[in-house]
Write an enzyme that holds these catalytic residues in place. Sequence first.
Site, PDB file in Angstrom:
ATOM      1  N   TYR A 137       0.874  -1.178   0.000  1.00  0.00           N
ATOM      2  CA  TYR A 137       0.000   0.000   0.000  1.00  0.00           C
ATOM      3  C   TYR A 137       0.906   1.221   0.000  1.00  0.00           C
ATOM      4  O   TYR A 137       1.968   1.196   0.640  1.00  0.00           O
ATOM      5  CB  TYR A 137      -0.847   0.061   1.279  1.00  0.00           C
ATOM      6  CG  TYR A 137      -2.128  -0.730   1.262  1.00  0.00           C
ATOM      7  CD1 TYR A 137      -3.017  -0.652   0.202  1.00  0.00           C
ATOM      8  CD2 TYR A 137      -2.477  -1.536   2.344  1.00  0.00           C
ATOM      9  CE1 TYR A 137      -4.208  -1.367   0.215  1.00  0.00           C
ATOM     10  CE2 TYR A 137      -3.659  -2.250   2.361  1.00  0.00           C
ATOM     11  CZ  TYR A 137      -4.524  -2.157   1.289  1.00  0.00           C
ATOM     12  OH  TYR A 137      -5.698  -2.858   1.306  1.00  0.00           O
ATOM     13  N   ARG A 171     -16.821   1.351   6.626  1.00  0.00           N
ATOM     14  CA  ARG A 171     -17.320  -0.006   6.898  1.00  0.00           C
ATOM     15  C   ARG A 171     -18.167   0.086   8.155  1.00  0.00           C
ATOM     16  O   ARG A 171     -17.645   0.252   9.266  1.00  0.00           O
ATOM     17  CB  ARG A 171     -16.151  -0.977   7.028  1.00  0.00           C
ATOM     18  CG  ARG A 171     -15.375  -1.000   5.713  1.00  0.00           C
ATOM     19  CD  ARG A 171     -14.265  -1.981   5.659  1.00  0.00           C
ATOM     20  NE  ARG A 171     -13.482  -1.755   4.446  1.00  0.00           N
ATOM     21  CZ  ARG A 171     -12.174  -1.970   4.330  1.00  0.00           C
ATOM     22  NH1 ARG A 171     -11.500  -2.459   5.349  1.00  0.00           N
ATOM     23  NH2 ARG A 171     -11.549  -1.726   3.196  1.00  0.00           N
ATOM     24  N   LYS A 251      -3.242  -5.036  -8.073  1.00  0.00           N
ATOM     25  CA  LYS A 251      -4.469  -5.604  -7.493  1.00  0.00           C
ATOM     26  C   LYS A 251      -5.546  -4.531  -7.373  1.00  0.00           C
ATOM     27  O   LYS A 251      -5.258  -3.392  -7.007  1.00  0.00           O
ATOM     28  CB  LYS A 251      -4.164  -6.182  -6.111  1.00  0.00           C
ATOM     29  CG  LYS A 251      -5.355  -6.757  -5.369  1.00  0.00           C
ATOM     30  CD  LYS A 251      -4.898  -7.496  -4.109  1.00  0.00           C
ATOM     31  CE  LYS A 251      -6.059  -8.133  -3.358  1.00  0.00           C
ATOM     32  NZ  LYS A 251      -6.786  -7.191  -2.511  1.00  0.00           N
ATOM     33  N   HIS A 275     -12.024  -6.002  -3.971  1.00  0.00           N
ATOM     34  CA  HIS A 275     -11.624  -6.005  -2.570  1.00  0.00           C
ATOM     35  C   HIS A 275     -12.676  -6.721  -1.712  1.00  0.00           C
ATOM     36  O   HIS A 275     -12.922  -6.372  -0.564  1.00  0.00           O
ATOM     37  CB  HIS A 275     -11.430  -4.568  -2.083  1.00  0.00           C
ATOM     38  CG  HIS A 275     -10.268  -4.377  -1.141  1.00  0.00           C
ATOM     39  ND1 HIS A 275      -9.033  -3.951  -1.538  1.00  0.00           N
ATOM     40  CD2 HIS A 275     -10.167  -4.561   0.201  1.00  0.00           C
ATOM     41  CE1 HIS A 275      -8.224  -3.864  -0.494  1.00  0.00           C
ATOM     42  NE2 HIS A 275      -8.891  -4.236   0.579  1.00  0.00           N
ATOM     43  N   SER A 307     -12.478 -12.253  -4.868  1.00  0.00           N
ATOM     44  CA  SER A 307     -13.725 -11.591  -4.442  1.00  0.00           C
ATOM     45  C   SER A 307     -14.928 -12.504  -4.617  1.00  0.00           C
ATOM     46  O   SER A 307     -15.387 -12.760  -5.729  1.00  0.00           O
ATOM     47  CB  SER A 307     -13.988 -10.269  -5.187  1.00  0.00           C
ATOM     48  OG  SER A 307     -12.982  -9.325  -4.854  1.00  0.00           O
ATOM     49  N   GLY A 308     -15.386 -13.036  -3.497  1.00  0.00           N
ATOM     50  CA  GLY A 308     -16.595 -13.859  -3.483  1.00  0.00           C
ATOM     51  C   GLY A 308     -16.355 -15.351  -3.618  1.00  0.00           C
ATOM     52  O   GLY A 308     -17.311 -16.127  -3.662  1.00  0.00           O
TER      53      GLY A 308
HETATM   54  C1  LIG Z   1      -9.991  -8.751   6.957  1.00  0.00           C
HETATM   55  C2  LIG Z   1      -9.519  -8.389   5.575  1.00  0.00           C
HETATM   56  C3  LIG Z   1      -8.379  -7.617   5.434  1.00  0.00           C
HETATM   57  C4  LIG Z   1      -7.915  -7.289   4.160  1.00  0.00           C
HETATM   58  N1  LIG Z   1      -6.742  -6.596   4.023  1.00  0.00           N
HETATM   59  C5  LIG Z   1      -6.237  -6.355   2.800  1.00  0.00           C
HETATM   60  C6  LIG Z   1      -4.968  -5.746   2.651  1.00  0.00           C
HETATM   61  O1  LIG Z   1      -4.308  -5.395   3.618  1.00  0.00           O
HETATM   62  N2  LIG Z   1      -4.507  -5.558   1.380  1.00  0.00           N
HETATM   63  C7  LIG Z   1      -5.220  -5.924   0.264  1.00  0.00           C
HETATM   64  O2  LIG Z   1      -4.759  -5.738  -0.870  1.00  0.00           O
HETATM   65  N3  LIG Z   1      -6.435  -6.525   0.391  1.00  0.00           N
HETATM   66  C8  LIG Z   1      -6.942  -6.756   1.614  1.00  0.00           C
HETATM   67  N4  LIG Z   1      -8.143  -7.395   1.743  1.00  0.00           N
HETATM   68  C9  LIG Z   1      -8.868  -7.827   0.537  1.00  0.00           C
HETATM   69  C10 LIG Z   1      -8.437  -9.237   0.124  1.00  0.00           C
HETATM   70  O3  LIG Z   1      -7.107  -9.261  -0.305  1.00  0.00           O
HETATM   71  C11 LIG Z   1      -9.319  -9.779  -1.012  1.00  0.00           C
HETATM   72  O4  LIG Z   1      -9.250  -8.903  -2.102  1.00  0.00           O
HETATM   73  C12 LIG Z   1     -10.774  -9.987  -0.613  1.00  0.00           C
HETATM   74  O5  LIG Z   1     -10.884 -10.476   0.707  1.00  0.00           O
HETATM   75  C13 LIG Z   1     -11.413 -10.974  -1.590  1.00  0.00           C
HETATM   76  O6  LIG Z   1     -12.786 -11.121  -1.348  1.00  0.00           O
HETATM   77  P1  LIG Z   1     -13.412 -12.355  -0.515  1.00  0.00           P
HETATM   78  O7  LIG Z   1     -13.027 -12.108   0.908  1.00  0.00           O
HETATM   79  O8  LIG Z   1     -14.865 -12.217  -0.773  1.00  0.00           O
HETATM   80  O9  LIG Z   1     -12.811 -13.610  -1.056  1.00  0.00           O
HETATM   81  C14 LIG Z   1      -8.630  -7.720   3.010  1.00  0.00           C
HETATM   82  C15 LIG Z   1      -9.775  -8.494   3.167  1.00  0.00           C
HETATM   83  C16 LIG Z   1     -10.219  -8.834   4.432  1.00  0.00           C
HETATM   84  C17 LIG Z   1     -11.444  -9.711   4.559  1.00  0.00           C
END
Ligand SMILES: Cc1cc2nc3c(=O)[nH]c(=O)nc-3n(C[C@H](O)[C@H](O)[C@H](O)COP(=O)(O)O)c2cc1C
Length: 380
Positions: A137, A171, A251, A275, A307-308
């Site tokens: 990030y 959120r 990403k 995300h 995602s999903g």
């Molecule tokens: C608790 C949590 C923390 C996350 N933190 C980051 C992060 O630090 N960096 C990032 O690129 N994505 C982050 N994400 C997004 C995930 O990398 C991913 O894109 C997302 O969870 C995919 O969707 P899904 O949970 O429905 O499978 C986070 C997701 C969750 C659930």
Amino acid sequence: MTNRLVFASMNDAVLQAKRHLPHMVFDFIEGAAGLETAAGENKAAFANIKLQPRILQDVATRSLNKNLLGESYALPFGISPMGMCNLIHPRADRLIADAGCKRNIPVCLSTAGSTSIEGFSHWAGDNAERTAWFQLYVQTPEIAMDMVERAEKSGYHTLVLTLDVPQVSRRVRDIRNGFEIPFRIGPRQFIDFAMHPTWSISRLLNGIPRPINFELSGDGKPFDRNAQRTGADLEFLRQLRERWKCNLIIKGVMSADDALLLQSEGVDGIWVSNHGGRQLDAAPPAISALPKIRTALGPDYPIIFDSGIRSGEDVIKAIALGADFVMLGRAILFALGAKGARGLDCLIDNFSADINTVLAQIGCASVEELDASILVRSAK
Ligand SMILES: Cc1cc2nc3c(=O)[nH]c(=O)nc-3n(C[C@H](O)[C@H](O)[C@H](O)COP(=O)(O)O)c2cc1C
């Protein structure tokens, strides 16, 4: 596999995690932006994609191996970067790094993780180049470049720059629960933790995790979750491309135009993702963006998807719609929250068994062969 079975389905894992984790920690995982429409639609969109059952095909031997960016992985899925995983289980980052090595799958440390860039690659040992990825990030270009240097020195070969968080979204569950990073414990949180003694005792013994990588880079100030991350503009991307000679993946891509721009800037792959619905609530389901982006980029350009995804069947659908590789987000955290190391193992086994079985049902001997021909026409 049966003796390790601790939950049979994703829904079971979610229920177990919900019982075990404090309310605010569970909400941190499951929650999303705004009304959580995008998060719900990500999952619903998968249910509407149908696969064509086939018979009389030679599927006696089936392969789950998948190539990506010149590496051969044992499974077509890996683990997305997620900040503060150690809140869910005190050794979550370690278990994820170990799963990468043991299963030969890519696993990605988040900038906002509570493990250092150096520590995560150390755990991956000789596998670091292949299985340990680092996600960046950008709050300021200086801090980001310092992390890039640390990643380079630590032996990472794949850097993932996340661009869909120029600002963290609202959120609602986190706001309502008073969930903040770094963690603060007020009366409300205290009551929540007291009602989940097993989790709380393990936190007392292991300490409250904090996003350590910001403290180790730049001016050493702690991570501010709500600070803008707009430092990652086109100029930064070009500097980064110049600086980082190994794999660079972007990403958070949801637009074919953005994907084409990234391709022309020389990035090695893109990661289609909204995300998990945690950023723009009005975003379309991520899976709906995938075929358009694949068409725009051509058949050979590396595309990762998340995602999903909640089952092995979803993994197969995403590959059929154009992904080279699929990553798991919340599914991993629910499994860790449900049963720690055994939960993570069980989840990877369940997904693998699911993929293996579905391959047989659709008459396909290998995940490398999957394409749009396995989809039922009206659902494409
Ligand atoms: C608790 C949590 C923390 C996350 N933190 C980051 C992060 O630090 N960096 C990032 O690129 N994505 C982050 N994400 C997004 C995930 O990398 C991913 O894109 C997302 O969870 C995919 O969707 P899904 O949970 O429905 O499978 C986070 C997701 C969750 C659930």
